[in-house]
Design an enzyme around this catalytic site. Structure first.
Site, PDB file in Angstrom:
ATOM      1  CB  CYS A   8     -33.555  17.876   0.362  1.00  0.00           C
ATOM      2  SG  CYS A   8     -33.436  19.483   1.166  1.00  0.00           S
ATOM      3  NE  ARG A  14     -36.556  16.140   2.161  1.00  0.00           N
ATOM      4  CZ  ARG A  14     -37.024  15.788   0.977  1.00  0.00           C
ATOM      5  NH1 ARG A  14     -37.258  14.500   0.739  1.00  0.00           N
ATOM      6  NH2 ARG A  14     -37.254  16.674   0.040  1.00  0.00           N
ATOM      7  CG  ASP A 121     -40.739  17.318   1.569  1.00  0.00           C
ATOM      8  OD1 ASP A 121     -40.536  17.906   2.651  1.00  0.00           O
ATOM      9  OD2 ASP A 121     -40.877  17.898   0.493  1.00  0.00           O
TER      10      ASP A 121
END
Ligand code: 4NP
Length: 149
Positions: A8, A14, A121
């Site tokens: 990420c 994440r 996000d």
């Protein structure tokens, strides 16, 4: 031994969650790691909200440490799963050849083939964002496991 890398932006929200989830579904015959495209959080533990949502689902990701993706990761890993299109573009920029590029896949394409959906996000959002991300990643990891074993 199959090696899978989750990627990420910051490697604190994440991708550490994706790493923890996939690791929990695979034996030690697989290597699962994560990295960020940016260097903002190198050496940092995952975001406390990612640690909390993982813990809620029985996983401990508190010992993970942020690192930045490096083009040498293309030599180490067989599959590189990215969370969003921006990660995809950033990683592909570091690819040295077509063999590198074919390793890079949007993780949600394992659930919705060819749709190119993104894992949002959650960094600037609330805790609900983290639970949503957890559910998306859990489903994607189930499908990755089905392909691998
Ligand atoms: P991640 O989330 O890419 O899922 O780890 C982010 C973490 C930190 C930042 C952005 C996204 N940041 O700008 O510091």
């Amino acid at each position: 031994m199959t090696k899978i890398l989750m990627v990420c932006l910051g490697n604190i929200c994440r991708s550490p969650l994706a790493e923890g989830i996939l690791k929990s579904k695979l034996s030690n015959d697989f290597i699962v790691d994560s990295a960020g495209t940016a260097n903002y959080h190198v050496g940092s533990a995952p975001d406390k909200r990612s640690i909390a949502v993982a813990r809620k689902h029985g996983l401990d990701i508190s010992n993970l440490s942020g690192r930045q993706f490096d083009s040498s990761d293309f030599d180490v890993f067989d599959m590189i799963y990215v969370m969003d299109d921006s990660n995809f573009q950033n990683i592909v920029k570091l690819a040295r050849n077509d063999e590198d590029i074919v390793k890079v896949k949007l993780i949600l394409n394992e659930v919705h083939p060819n749709k190119n959906y993104e894992v949002p996000d959650p960094y600037y959002g609330g805790d609900h964002g983290f639970e949503n991300v957890y559910q998306m990643l859990d489903e994607a990891c189930d499908n990755i496991v089905k392909k691998l074993i």
